[in-house]
Design a protein around this motif. Structure first.
Motif, PDB file in Angstrom:
ATOM      1  N   THR A  59      24.467  -2.659 -72.450  1.00 28.89           N
ATOM      2  CA  THR A  59      24.173  -2.775 -73.887  1.00 28.89           C
ATOM      3  C   THR A  59      23.223  -3.916 -74.210  1.00 28.89           C
ATOM      4  O   THR A  59      22.725  -4.005 -75.321  1.00 28.89           O
ATOM      5  CB  THR A  59      25.474  -3.013 -74.675  1.00 28.89           C
ATOM      6  N   ASN A  60      22.996  -4.797 -73.257  1.00 28.55           N
ATOM      7  CA  ASN A  60      22.189  -6.006 -73.452  1.00 28.55           C
ATOM      8  C   ASN A  60      22.837  -6.975 -74.448  1.00 28.55           C
ATOM      9  O   ASN A  60      22.212  -7.912 -74.903  1.00 28.55           O
ATOM     10  CB  ASN A  60      20.753  -5.663 -73.878  1.00 28.55           C
ATOM     11  N   GLY A  61      24.084  -6.704 -74.812  1.00 24.34           N
ATOM     12  CA  GLY A  61      24.824  -7.606 -75.691  1.00 24.34           C
ATOM     13  C   GLY A  61      25.385  -8.780 -74.903  1.00 24.34           C
ATOM     14  O   GLY A  61      25.441  -8.762 -73.675  1.00 24.34           O
ATOM     15  N   THR A  62      25.785  -9.803 -75.611  1.00 22.37           N
ATOM     16  CA  THR A  62      26.322 -10.991 -74.950  1.00 22.37           C
ATOM     17  C   THR A  62      27.817 -11.125 -75.217  1.00 22.37           C
ATOM     18  O   THR A  62      28.325 -10.665 -76.243  1.00 22.37           O
ATOM     19  CB  THR A  62      25.593 -12.268 -75.422  1.00 22.37           C
ATOM     20  N   TYR A  63      28.493 -11.778 -74.297  1.00 26.02           N
ATOM     21  CA  TYR A  63      29.936 -12.001 -74.420  1.00 26.02           C
ATOM     22  C   TYR A  63      30.325 -13.161 -73.503  1.00 26.02           C
ATOM     23  O   TYR A  63      29.540 -13.595 -72.658  1.00 26.02           O
ATOM     24  CB  TYR A  63      30.725 -10.740 -74.051  1.00 26.02           C
ATOM     25  N   GLN A  64      31.529 -13.659 -73.692  1.00 26.15           N
ATOM     26  CA  GLN A  64      32.086 -14.668 -72.784  1.00 26.15           C
ATOM     27  C   GLN A  64      33.509 -14.267 -72.441  1.00 26.15           C
ATOM     28  O   GLN A  64      34.146 -13.526 -73.177  1.00 26.15           O
ATOM     29  CB  GLN A  64      32.026 -16.074 -73.386  1.00 26.15           C
ATOM     30  N   ASN A  65      34.001 -14.777 -71.329  1.00 28.53           N
ATOM     31  CA  ASN A  65      35.356 -14.483 -70.885  1.00 28.53           C
ATOM     32  C   ASN A  65      36.244 -15.692 -71.188  1.00 28.53           C
ATOM     33  O   ASN A  65      36.087 -16.740 -70.583  1.00 28.53           O
ATOM     34  CB  ASN A  65      35.364 -14.179 -69.381  1.00 28.53           C
ATOM     35  N   LEU A  66      37.168 -15.520 -72.131  1.00 27.78           N
ATOM     36  CA  LEU A  66      38.079 -16.609 -72.512  1.00 27.78           C
ATOM     37  C   LEU A  66      39.481 -16.418 -71.927  1.00 27.78           C
ATOM     38  O   LEU A  66      40.409 -17.144 -72.299  1.00 27.78           O
ATOM     39  CB  LEU A  66      38.159 -16.731 -74.034  1.00 27.78           C
TER      40      LEU A  66
END
Length: 177
Positions: A53-60
């Motif tokens: 998706t080319n979206g950004t995220y982080q793993n919390l």
């Protein structure tokens, strides 16, 4: 979430009451692998890019839950004096400590609220059960602290924060008919 709480109270002679509480809270995200990155977060700071998706995220996952300080403690005292002729005076003071916590759900480091201490106090004059006059003070040291933080749109390193209650001094009168 794991934790422990303690609460104690002592009613002493002469209208003295002492009380204290302490709570330890280890609240962590069990699974939050697609959390929103905070504004301006880089790859080196843990912001990942989804190749599809080319979206950004982080793993919390495993990180401290926002708005969840590890420690909260309170202590206070109340003393009542019999003044005769059905008059009574009561004085109270309380302190509340909170350790640091993140105010934003995405754990933006700019939303971190350091630990703080609040002081509350009051005095009350009572005439039997007919009337009373109270002077109540909350956050008497006027400590500024955040309760909820949201990244400022388009701002890097900026967080809008809902502030906790500022100093308040209230005069309260009660009359029973």
């Amino acid at each position: 979430m794991k934790g422990i709480e303690f609460e104690g109270s002592y009613r002493g002679p002469g209208g003295l009451t002492l009380r204290a509480t302490a709570a330890y809270n280890d609240a962590r995200f069990e699974s939050f692998d697609r959390a929103q990155c905070w504004t301006g977060q880089t790859l080196a700071q843990g912001c990942l890019v989804d190749p599809v998706t080319n979206g950004t995220y982080q793993n919390l996952t495993g990180r401290q839950v926002y708005r969840a300080p590890k420690w909260i403690a309170t202590a206070g005292a109340i003393k009542t004096f019999d003044l005769g002729n059905a008059y009574e005076a009561t004085f109270n003071a309380d302190i509340r400590y909170s350790s640091g916590y993140f105010t934003g759900v995405n754990l933006n480091p700019y939303s971190y609220q350091k630990g703080y201490l609040l002081l509350n106090a009051g005095a009350k004059l009572t005439s039997g059960d007919r009337w009373s006059l109270s002077l109540i003070g909350r956050n008497l040291t006027n400590r500024r602290y955040g309760t909820l933080g949201i990244d400022k749109p388009g701002g890097v390193g900026e967080v809008f924060t809902v502030a906790g209650e500022p100093r308040a001094v209230v005069l309260q009168a009660e009359v029973k008919f």
